[in-house]
Design a protein around this motif. Structure first.
Motif, mmCIF file in Angstrom:
data_model
loop_
_atom_site.group_PDB
_atom_site.id
_atom_site.type_symbol
_atom_site.label_atom_id
_atom_site.label_comp_id
_atom_site.label_asym_id
_atom_site.label_seq_id
_atom_site.Cartn_x
_atom_site.Cartn_y
_atom_site.Cartn_z
ATOM 1 N N GLY A 115 -41.410 -95.417 -49.432
ATOM 2 C CA GLY A 115 -40.789 -95.531 -50.744
ATOM 3 C C GLY A 115 -40.227 -94.197 -51.173
ATOM 4 O O GLY A 115 -40.003 -93.298 -50.362
ATOM 5 N N CYS A 116 -40.006 -94.060 -52.460
ATOM 6 C CA CYS A 116 -39.512 -92.814 -53.036
ATOM 7 C C CYS A 116 -40.550 -92.367 -54.058
ATOM 8 O O CYS A 116 -40.469 -92.714 -55.227
ATOM 9 C CB CYS A 116 -38.154 -93.041 -53.677
ATOM 10 S SG CYS A 116 -37.468 -91.547 -54.383
ATOM 11 N N GLY A 117 -41.536 -91.604 -53.606
ATOM 12 C CA GLY A 117 -42.637 -91.223 -54.475
ATOM 13 C C GLY A 117 -42.470 -89.889 -55.153
ATOM 14 O O GLY A 117 -43.366 -89.430 -55.846
ATOM 15 N N ASP A 118 -41.347 -89.234 -54.976
ATOM 16 C CA ASP A 118 -41.161 -87.909 -55.560
ATOM 17 C C ASP A 118 -40.580 -88.028 -56.965
ATOM 18 O O ASP A 118 -39.670 -88.819 -57.221
ATOM 19 C CB ASP A 118 -40.230 -87.075 -54.678
ATOM 20 C CG ASP A 118 -40.225 -85.628 -55.098
ATOM 21 O OD1 ASP A 118 -41.272 -84.979 -54.947
ATOM 22 O OD2 ASP A 118 -39.187 -85.153 -55.593
ATOM 23 N N TRP A 119 -41.061 -87.234 -57.873
ATOM 24 C CA TRP A 119 -40.608 -87.284 -59.261
ATOM 25 C C TRP A 119 -39.192 -86.748 -59.421
ATOM 26 O O TRP A 119 -38.495 -87.079 -60.372
ATOM 27 C CB TRP A 119 -41.576 -86.503 -60.154
ATOM 28 C CG TRP A 119 -41.655 -85.044 -59.841
ATOM 29 C CD1 TRP A 119 -42.469 -84.456 -58.927
ATOM 30 C CD2 TRP A 119 -40.889 -84.004 -60.423
ATOM 31 N NE1 TRP A 119 -42.260 -83.103 -58.897
ATOM 32 C CE2 TRP A 119 -41.283 -82.793 -59.814
ATOM 33 C CE3 TRP A 119 -39.905 -83.951 -61.392
ATOM 34 C CZ2 TRP A 119 -40.728 -81.573 -60.139
ATOM 35 C CZ3 TRP A 119 -39.349 -82.720 -61.716
ATOM 36 C CH2 TRP A 119 -39.776 -81.549 -61.097
ATOM 37 N N GLU A 120 -38.733 -85.891 -58.482
ATOM 38 C CA GLU A 120 -37.403 -85.311 -58.584
ATOM 39 C C GLU A 120 -36.308 -86.290 -58.203
ATOM 40 O O GLU A 120 -35.180 -86.168 -58.645
ATOM 41 C CB GLU A 120 -37.296 -84.084 -57.671
ATOM 42 C CG GLU A 120 -38.173 -82.938 -58.075
ATOM 43 C CD GLU A 120 -38.081 -81.782 -57.100
ATOM 44 O OE1 GLU A 120 -37.019 -81.616 -56.476
ATOM 45 O OE2 GLU A 120 -39.064 -81.055 -56.960
ATOM 46 N N CYS A 121 -36.629 -87.267 -57.364
ATOM 47 C CA CYS A 121 -35.614 -88.143 -56.794
ATOM 48 C C CYS A 121 -35.460 -89.425 -57.612
ATOM 49 O O CYS A 121 -34.477 -89.607 -58.307
ATOM 50 C CB CYS A 121 -35.976 -88.457 -55.339
ATOM 51 S SG CYS A 121 -34.711 -89.373 -54.465
ATOM 52 N N GLY A 122 -36.393 -90.326 -57.484
ATOM 53 C CA GLY A 122 -36.345 -91.572 -58.239
ATOM 54 C C GLY A 122 -35.231 -92.516 -57.831
ATOM 55 O O GLY A 122 -34.781 -93.338 -58.621
ATOM 56 N N CYS A 123 -34.776 -92.444 -56.580
ATOM 57 C CA CYS A 123 -33.663 -93.288 -56.133
ATOM 58 C C CYS A 123 -34.115 -94.708 -55.801
ATOM 59 O O CYS A 123 -33.310 -95.635 -55.830
ATOM 60 C CB CYS A 123 -32.989 -92.668 -54.912
ATOM 61 S SG CYS A 123 -34.047 -92.595 -53.457
ATOM 62 N N GLY A 124 -35.388 -94.889 -55.441
ATOM 63 C CA GLY A 124 -35.903 -96.219 -55.133
ATOM 64 C C GLY A 124 -35.705 -96.661 -53.697
ATOM 65 O O GLY A 124 -36.021 -97.787 -53.345
ATOM 66 N N LEU A 125 -35.179 -95.804 -52.835
ATOM 67 C CA LEU A 125 -34.986 -96.143 -51.423
ATOM 68 C C LEU A 125 -36.244 -95.838 -50.618
ATOM 69 O O LEU A 125 -37.130 -95.125 -51.078
ATOM 70 C CB LEU A 125 -33.794 -95.372 -50.847
ATOM 71 C CG LEU A 125 -32.443 -95.623 -51.518
ATOM 72 C CD1 LEU A 125 -31.388 -94.709 -50.934
ATOM 73 C CD2 LEU A 125 -32.035 -97.079 -51.349
ATOM 74 N N ASN A 126 -36.305 -96.359 -49.384
ATOM 75 C CA ASN A 126 -37.456 -96.139 -48.498
ATOM 76 C C ASN A 126 -37.208 -94.962 -47.560
ATOM 77 O O ASN A 126 -37.128 -95.125 -46.356
ATOM 78 C CB ASN A 126 -37.752 -97.397 -47.685
ATOM 79 C CG ASN A 126 -38.250 -98.519 -48.527
ATOM 80 O OD1 ASN A 126 -38.852 -98.286 -49.565
ATOM 81 N ND2 ASN A 126 -38.006 -99.733 -48.117
ATOM 82 N N HIS A 127 -37.099 -93.767 -48.096
ATOM 83 C CA HIS A 127 -36.826 -92.597 -47.268
ATOM 84 C C HIS A 127 -38.032 -91.673 -47.133
ATOM 85 O O HIS A 127 -38.042 -90.794 -46.273
ATOM 86 C CB HIS A 127 -35.644 -91.800 -47.827
ATOM 87 C CG HIS A 127 -35.897 -91.244 -49.198
ATOM 88 N ND1 HIS A 127 -36.439 -90.011 -49.398
ATOM 89 C CD2 HIS A 127 -35.686 -91.773 -50.424
ATOM 90 C CE1 HIS A 127 -36.553 -89.777 -50.689
ATOM 91 N NE2 HIS A 127 -36.102 -90.842 -51.340
ATOM 92 N N SER A 128 -39.058 -91.851 -47.944
ATOM 93 C CA SER A 128 -40.240 -90.985 -47.928
ATOM 94 C C SER A 128 -41.483 -91.866 -48.052
ATOM 95 O O SER A 128 -41.417 -93.065 -47.816
ATOM 96 C CB SER A 128 -40.152 -89.978 -49.080
ATOM 97 O OG SER A 128 -41.196 -89.034 -48.988
ATOM 98 N N ILE A 129 -42.605 -91.250 -48.404
ATOM 99 C CA ILE A 129 -43.828 -92.021 -48.632
ATOM 100 C C ILE A 129 -44.023 -92.194 -50.132
ATOM 101 O O ILE A 129 -43.434 -91.469 -50.925
ATOM 102 C CB ILE A 129 -45.054 -91.344 -47.977
ATOM 103 C CG1 ILE A 129 -45.263 -89.918 -48.488
ATOM 104 C CG2 ILE A 129 -44.917 -91.361 -46.463
ATOM 105 C CD1 ILE A 129 -46.499 -89.224 -47.943
#
Length: 140
Positions: free
Chosen positions: A54-68
């Motif tokens: 998912g997109c678990g980083d607070w800086e991004c918030g894109c909603g794609l499955n690129h990270s954990i």
């Protein structure tokens, strides 16, 4: 030791994955190297797990499955690994051995911290897999 001398064994370590959330790790040993590779590949295929991305980083918030989705920790032997979500575009901020298992799992952006004797590759990959196990998706 045997009466005829030393008996050498070969060990192999495999990482399998589809690049879309499935990853497995296996280790096998045998007197012949080809047999050790076959055993480790079979064990890796049997240990495949599906991880939640998912997109678990607070800086991004894109909603794609690129990270954990959240921070996880894993350990094996003296090695400890901490996986932290990262925003898009960061890439795999990790050592070469950990990058292999993360690429096989389909993770594109992540920050990794390692502690302990990380020159022991088997423990390093096992610790990374232990951290990924905590992202395991239970299908019903």
């Amino acid at each position: 030791m045997h009466s005829s001398g030393r008996r050498f064994r070969t060990s192999a370590f495999f990482v399998v994955g589809d690049g879309d959330g499935l990853v497995g790790v296996g280790r096998g040993s045998s007197v012949e190297s080809r047999r050790a590779m076959e055993k480790s590949l079979r064990k890796a295929k049997l240990s495949v797990i599906k991880i939640k991305r998912g997109c678990g980083d607070w800086e991004c918030g894109c909603g794609l499955n690129h990270s954990i989705s959240f921070k996880t920790k894993g350990h094996a032997g003296s090695v400890r690994v901490v996986l932290m979500p990262a925003p898009r575009g960061v890439g795999l901020v990790a050592d070469n051995e950990t990058k292999k298992i993360l690429k096989a799992a389909g993770i594109k952006d992540i920050w990794v911290k390692t502690f302990g004797n990380t020159s022991n590759r088997i423990n390093l990959i096992s610790a990374a897999f232990d951290a990924l196990k905590k992202l395991y998706v239970y299908d019903k």
